[in-house]
Scaffold this motif. Structure first.
Motif, PDB file in Angstrom:
ATOM      1  N   HIS A  68      -6.748   2.845   8.334  1.00  0.00           N
ATOM      2  CA  HIS A  68      -6.566   2.868   6.883  1.00  0.00           C
ATOM      3  C   HIS A  68      -6.053   1.527   6.370  1.00  0.00           C
ATOM      4  CE1 HIS A  68      -6.538   7.184   7.961  1.00  0.00           C
ATOM      5  NE2 HIS A  68      -7.147   7.316   6.792  1.00  0.00           N
ATOM      6  N   GLU A  69      -6.217   1.321   5.065  1.00  0.00           N
ATOM      7  CA  GLU A  69      -5.880   0.040   4.447  1.00  0.00           C
ATOM      8  C   GLU A  69      -4.828   0.209   3.356  1.00  0.00           C
ATOM      9  OE1 GLU A  69     -10.241  -2.150   5.002  1.00  0.00           O
ATOM     10  OE2 GLU A  69      -9.532  -1.610   2.976  1.00  0.00           O
ATOM     11  N   ILE A  70      -4.175  -0.909   3.054  1.00  0.00           N
ATOM     12  CA  ILE A  70      -3.139  -0.954   2.024  1.00  0.00           C
ATOM     13  C   ILE A  70      -3.506  -2.011   0.997  1.00  0.00           C
ATOM     14  CG2 ILE A  70      -0.723  -1.572   1.559  1.00  0.00           C
ATOM     15  CD1 ILE A  70      -0.028  -0.388   4.285  1.00  0.00           C
ATOM     16  N   ILE A  71      -3.281  -1.702  -0.269  1.00  0.00           N
ATOM     17  CA  ILE A  71      -3.448  -2.680  -1.338  1.00  0.00           C
ATOM     18  C   ILE A  71      -2.067  -3.189  -1.735  1.00  0.00           C
ATOM     19  CG2 ILE A  71      -4.214  -3.074  -3.710  1.00  0.00           C
ATOM     20  CD1 ILE A  71      -6.245  -0.808  -3.295  1.00  0.00           C
ATOM     21  N   ALA A  72      -1.877  -4.496  -1.680  1.00  0.00           N
ATOM     22  CA  ALA A  72      -0.635  -5.133  -2.095  1.00  0.00           C
ATOM     23  C   ALA A  72      -0.943  -6.120  -3.221  1.00  0.00           C
ATOM     24  CB  ALA A  72       0.027  -5.822  -0.915  1.00  0.00           C
ATOM     25  N   MET A  73       0.085  -6.816  -3.707  1.00  0.00           N
ATOM     26  CA  MET A  73      -0.084  -7.664  -4.878  1.00  0.00           C
ATOM     27  C   MET A  73       0.012  -9.154  -4.540  1.00  0.00           C
ATOM     28  SD  MET A  73      -0.615  -5.532  -7.293  1.00  0.00           S
ATOM     29  CE  MET A  73      -0.981  -3.927  -6.562  1.00  0.00           C
TER      30      MET A  73
ATOM     31  N   VAL B  29       1.776  -7.900   3.995  1.00  0.00           N
ATOM     32  CA  VAL B  29       1.619  -7.372   2.642  1.00  0.00           C
ATOM     33  C   VAL B  29       2.261  -8.273   1.594  1.00  0.00           C
ATOM     34  CG1 VAL B  29       1.353  -4.977   3.372  1.00  0.00           C
ATOM     35  CG2 VAL B  29       3.652  -5.877   2.971  1.00  0.00           C
ATOM     36  N   THR B  30       2.694  -9.455   2.012  1.00  0.00           N
ATOM     37  CA  THR B  30       3.254 -10.446   1.094  1.00  0.00           C
ATOM     38  C   THR B  30       2.136 -11.338   0.587  1.00  0.00           C
ATOM     39  OG1 THR B  30       5.489 -10.459   2.042  1.00  0.00           O
ATOM     40  CG2 THR B  30       4.760 -12.475   0.957  1.00  0.00           C
ATOM     41  N   GLY B  31       1.938 -11.360  -0.714  1.00  0.00           N
ATOM     42  CA  GLY B  31       0.790 -12.050  -1.293  1.00  0.00           C
ATOM     43  C   GLY B  31       1.011 -13.519  -1.546  1.00  0.00           C
ATOM     44  N   ASN B  32       1.367 -14.252  -0.502  1.00  0.00           N
ATOM     45  CA  ASN B  32       1.598 -15.676  -0.639  1.00  0.00           C
ATOM     46  C   ASN B  32       1.193 -16.362   0.659  1.00  0.00           C
ATOM     47  OD1 ASN B  32       2.762 -18.328  -0.809  1.00  0.00           O
ATOM     48  ND2 ASN B  32       4.136 -17.584  -2.405  1.00  0.00           N
ATOM     49  N   VAL B  33       0.111 -17.125   0.619  1.00  0.00           N
ATOM     50  CA  VAL B  33      -0.430 -17.758   1.824  1.00  0.00           C
ATOM     51  C   VAL B  33       0.574 -18.707   2.460  1.00  0.00           C
ATOM     52  CG1 VAL B  33      -2.267 -19.263   2.700  1.00  0.00           C
ATOM     53  CG2 VAL B  33      -2.790 -17.531   0.983  1.00  0.00           C
ATOM     54  N   ARG B  34       1.432 -19.306   1.649  1.00  0.00           N
ATOM     55  CA  ARG B  34       2.412 -20.257   2.167  1.00  0.00           C
ATOM     56  C   ARG B  34       3.317 -19.611   3.217  1.00  0.00           C
ATOM     57  NH1 ARG B  34       7.671 -21.724   0.525  1.00  0.00           N
ATOM     58  NH2 ARG B  34       7.559 -20.333  -1.269  1.00  0.00           N
TER      59      ARG B  34
ATOM     60  N   LEU C 124      -2.379 -11.602  11.133  1.00  0.00           N
ATOM     61  CA  LEU C 124      -1.418 -10.609  10.682  1.00  0.00           C
ATOM     62  C   LEU C 124      -2.025  -9.213  10.732  1.00  0.00           C
ATOM     63  CD1 LEU C 124       0.074 -12.603   7.671  1.00  0.00           C
ATOM     64  CD2 LEU C 124       1.055 -12.343   9.959  1.00  0.00           C
ATOM     65  N   LEU C 125      -1.304  -8.236  10.185  1.00  0.00           N
ATOM     66  CA  LEU C 125      -1.767  -6.857  10.169  1.00  0.00           C
ATOM     67  C   LEU C 125      -3.096  -6.762   9.426  1.00  0.00           C
ATOM     68  CD1 LEU C 125      -0.623  -3.930  10.873  1.00  0.00           C
ATOM     69  CD2 LEU C 125       0.079  -3.843   8.461  1.00  0.00           C
ATOM     70  N   PRO C 126      -4.131  -6.194  10.043  1.00  0.00           N
ATOM     71  CA  PRO C 126      -5.429  -6.088   9.355  1.00  0.00           C
ATOM     72  C   PRO C 126      -5.395  -4.988   8.294  1.00  0.00           C
ATOM     73  CG  PRO C 126      -5.529  -4.985  11.469  1.00  0.00           C
ATOM     74  CD  PRO C 126      -4.177  -5.644  11.409  1.00  0.00           C
ATOM     75  N   GLY C 127      -6.425  -4.977   7.466  1.00  0.00           N
ATOM     76  CA  GLY C 127      -6.566  -3.896   6.503  1.00  0.00           C
ATOM     77  C   GLY C 127      -5.638  -3.982   5.317  1.00  0.00           C
ATOM     78  N   VAL C 128      -5.330  -5.217   4.866  1.00  0.00           N
ATOM     79  CA  VAL C 128      -4.522  -5.403   3.658  1.00  0.00           C
ATOM     80  C   VAL C 128      -5.364  -6.138   2.628  1.00  0.00           C
ATOM     81  CG1 VAL C 128      -2.428  -6.363   2.644  1.00  0.00           C
ATOM     82  CG2 VAL C 128      -2.389  -5.483   4.999  1.00  0.00           C
ATOM     83  N   ARG C 129      -5.507  -5.557   1.462  1.00  0.00           N
ATOM     84  CA  ARG C 129      -6.239  -6.170   0.356  1.00  0.00           C
ATOM     85  C   ARG C 129      -5.252  -6.516  -0.760  1.00  0.00           C
ATOM     86  NH1 ARG C 129     -11.864  -4.600  -0.181  1.00  0.00           N
ATOM     87  NH2 ARG C 129     -12.634  -3.657   1.751  1.00  0.00           N
TER      88      ARG C 129
ATOM     89  N   ASP D 296      -7.424  -3.384 -13.455  1.00  0.00           N
ATOM     90  CA  ASP D 296      -8.818  -3.466 -13.030  1.00  0.00           C
ATOM     91  C   ASP D 296      -8.940  -4.114 -11.649  1.00  0.00           C
ATOM     92  OD1 ASP D 296      -9.837  -2.227 -15.266  1.00  0.00           O
ATOM     93  OD2 ASP D 296     -10.129  -4.103 -16.372  1.00  0.00           O
ATOM     94  N   SER D 297      -8.098  -5.104 -11.376  1.00  0.00           N
ATOM     95  CA  SER D 297      -8.165  -5.759 -10.074  1.00  0.00           C
ATOM     96  C   SER D 297      -7.734  -4.811  -8.962  1.00  0.00           C
ATOM     97  CB  SER D 297      -7.300  -7.023 -10.057  1.00  0.00           C
ATOM     98  OG  SER D 297      -5.927  -6.729  -9.944  1.00  0.00           O
ATOM     99  N   VAL D 298      -6.846  -3.859  -9.272  1.00  0.00           N
ATOM    100  CA  VAL D 298      -6.450  -2.850  -8.289  1.00  0.00           C
ATOM    101  C   VAL D 298      -7.613  -1.895  -8.040  1.00  0.00           C
ATOM    102  CG1 VAL D 298      -4.831  -0.988  -7.762  1.00  0.00           C
ATOM    103  CG2 VAL D 298      -4.023  -3.032  -8.967  1.00  0.00           C
ATOM    104  N   LYS D 299      -8.244  -1.465  -9.118  1.00  0.00           N
ATOM    105  CA  LYS D 299      -9.380  -0.543  -8.990  1.00  0.00           C
ATOM    106  C   LYS D 299     -10.477  -1.141  -8.102  1.00  0.00           C
ATOM    107  CE  LYS D 299      -8.787   1.598 -13.564  1.00  0.00           C
ATOM    108  NZ  LYS D 299      -9.384   1.758 -14.913  1.00  0.00           N
ATOM    109  N   GLU D 300     -10.686  -2.440  -8.233  1.00  0.00           N
ATOM    110  CA  GLU D 300     -11.730  -3.109  -7.467  1.00  0.00           C
ATOM    111  C   GLU D 300     -11.471  -3.092  -5.961  1.00  0.00           C
ATOM    112  OE1 GLU D 300     -11.818  -6.992  -9.122  1.00  0.00           O
ATOM    113  OE2 GLU D 300     -12.701  -6.350 -11.038  1.00  0.00           O
ATOM    114  N   GLN D 301     -10.214  -2.954  -5.562  1.00  0.00           N
ATOM    115  CA  GLN D 301      -9.863  -3.005  -4.147  1.00  0.00           C
ATOM    116  C   GLN D 301      -9.839  -1.621  -3.486  1.00  0.00           C
ATOM    117  OE1 GLN D 301      -9.727  -5.757  -2.591  1.00  0.00           O
ATOM    118  NE2 GLN D 301      -9.721  -7.121  -4.360  1.00  0.00           N
ATOM    119  N   ILE D 302      -9.893  -0.562  -4.259  1.00  0.00           N
ATOM    120  CA  ILE D 302      -9.812   0.789  -3.696  1.00  0.00           C
ATOM    121  C   ILE D 302     -11.125   1.161  -3.010  1.00  0.00           C
ATOM    122  CG2 ILE D 302      -9.599   3.247  -4.249  1.00  0.00           C
ATOM    123  CD1 ILE D 302      -7.689   2.512  -6.463  1.00  0.00           C
ATOM    124  N   ASN D 303     -11.007   1.694  -1.806  1.00  0.00           N
ATOM    125  CA  ASN D 303     -12.170   2.245  -1.105  1.00  0.00           C
ATOM    126  C   ASN D 303     -11.744   3.481  -0.333  1.00  0.00           C
ATOM    127  OD1 ASN D 303     -11.056   1.438   1.422  1.00  0.00           O
ATOM    128  ND2 ASN D 303     -11.964  -0.597   1.202  1.00  0.00           N
TER     129      ASN D 303
END
Length: 397
Positions: free
Chosen positions: A129-134, A148-153, A161-166, A174-181
């Motif tokens: 399963h996957e997780i959507i983070a910000m 799940v930390t949204g900062n490449v730095r 890292l942990l797979p399955g994170v969008r 709308d950007s959240v809706k786009e990531q749901i599967n």
């Protein structure tokens, strides 16, 4: 000489993972800190939103001292009285049904992720399963929390890292809706982004995510490690919105200086996720931290610390807005309650240094944001003092 000697000794032996300010703090009293040279600082950082009751709270100190002389550790193979009391107070304040005590906020995030994945595994009979983070979020520095930390730095040197994170954009439904599967098991976000620059969630955004979660049987995980425990004027920031999470992570002020974190679950998630053997901790929830957490919640409820934070937050906003109008180098103020940020157009690190020279401790967030997360027991006189010290620092810019 003592100051330099102490700094040199620390530099010689400590792993250099922090660029520390050249200040050696010695003691605290109320909302003030004192260094080894006798300098006094008004503290508007609170150990990064930890010391919500300030320094030297007699009740909390006595509770911890008493427990030290009674029993500090047993392991979780046994029950203990302090953690039973703490758990009862904690779930009541959080509006949740179950709690697991950890040693830190990062561990609370790790537990929340595991609970969400196990919930989906129990429901579907398989993993993957996957997780959507910000984007621009921050959840900690362990490998799971970094994932799940949204900062490449923060992430780049430590992959894979942990797979399955969008990742979706904060406050953009709308950007959240786009990531749901069909693999999505949880949506994780800070109710108020802290390290990313002090961004409160918009009401329509949080409400929309709750509807998405309900429609797709996805768990909503809220990170209230920094914005929780009264800081925004409610015990937990989500209570302003009326959007209850399925899992919530908490830490920092829950122990007011004693290292402890927690993740909370609804009864439904608890019953269908982590079972005996799925998760554990040697130190988490020991009698010592239990005594601290129990006393912290008692004081918060009795003294209505969140209500005081709400009132002082309104006054702090007023004083900060005055500074916004006065100084062209301040673009805007953002925040809720006693979690505030000023977006600067001058080097924020230099402002922090000048504030220290004026006897004021503030910190940064999101690169160009001056962050203020003071003890929740500050009064108007302390806010006035802060504003004057910050004014002097900004005038030098």
């Amino acid at each position: 000489m003592e100051k330099q000697n102490l700094m040199d000794r620390a530099k010689q032996h400590l792993l250099h993972t922090y660029n520390r300010y050249p200040i050696v703090l010695e003691r605290g009293e109320g909302v003030y800190l004192y260094d080894v040279e006798g300098n006094k600082y008004l503290d508007f950082a609170a150990g990064i939103a930890v010391q919500s009751l300030g320094y030297g709270n007699r009740e909390l100190n006595e509770a911890v001292k008493k427990q030290v002389d009674t029993l500090t550790h047993t392991s979780n193979l046994f029950y203990n009285e302090p953690i039973a009391r703490a758990a009862e107070r904690a779930v009541k304040a959080a509006g949740m049904e179950r709690v697991f005590f950890t040693n830190s906020g990062t561990e609370a995030i790790e537990g929340a992720i595991k609970a969400a994945k196990k919930y989906a595994y129990t429901r579907d009979g398989h993993s993957g399963h996957e997780i959507i983070a910000m984007e621009q979020s921050f959840h900690g520095r362990s490998l799971g929390a970094l994932s799940v930390t949204g900062n490449v730095r923060y992430q780049e040197p430590f992959g894979p890292l942990l797979p399955g994170v969008r990742f979706a954009r904060f406050n953009d439904l709308d950007s959240v809706k786009e990531q749901i599967n069909e693999k999505t098991c949880a949506i994780l976000l800070e109710t108020v982004q802290g390290e990313g620059g002090i961004y409160p969630a918009k009401t329509e955004f949080l409400e929309g995510i709750r509807r998405l979660c309900d429609a797709h049987d996805i768990l909503l995980i809220l990170d209230e490690i920094q914005c929780g425990m009264g800081r925004t004027g409610a015990m937990f920031a989500w209570q302003h919105y009326g959007v209850k999470p399925d899992i919530m992570a908490c830490a920092k002020a829950i122990g007011c200086g004693v290292p402890v974190g927690a993740f909370f679950l609804t009864e439904q998630v608890a019953q269908k996720s982590l079972a005996p053997g799925d998760h554990g901790t040697t130190y988490g929830g020991n009698p010592l931290v239990g005594a601290a957490v129990d006393k912290v919640f008692e004081i918060f409820e009795r003294e209505d610390i969140p209500g005081h934070a709400q009132r002082m937050g309104e006054y702090l906003e007023q004083k900060l807005e005055e500074l916004v109008r006065e100084f062209a180098c301040i673009k805007v103020r953002r925040g809720m309650g006693l979690m505030q940020g000023l977006v600067l157009e001058v080097p924020v690190g230099q402002v922090v240094k000048l504030c220290q020279e004026e006897g004021l401790i503030v910190i940064t967030a999101g690169g160009n944001v001056l962050r203020m997360v003071p003890p929740l027991v500050i009064e108007k006189e302390h806010i006035d003092e802060m504003a004057e010290k910050l004014r002097k620092a900004l005038q030098q810019m």
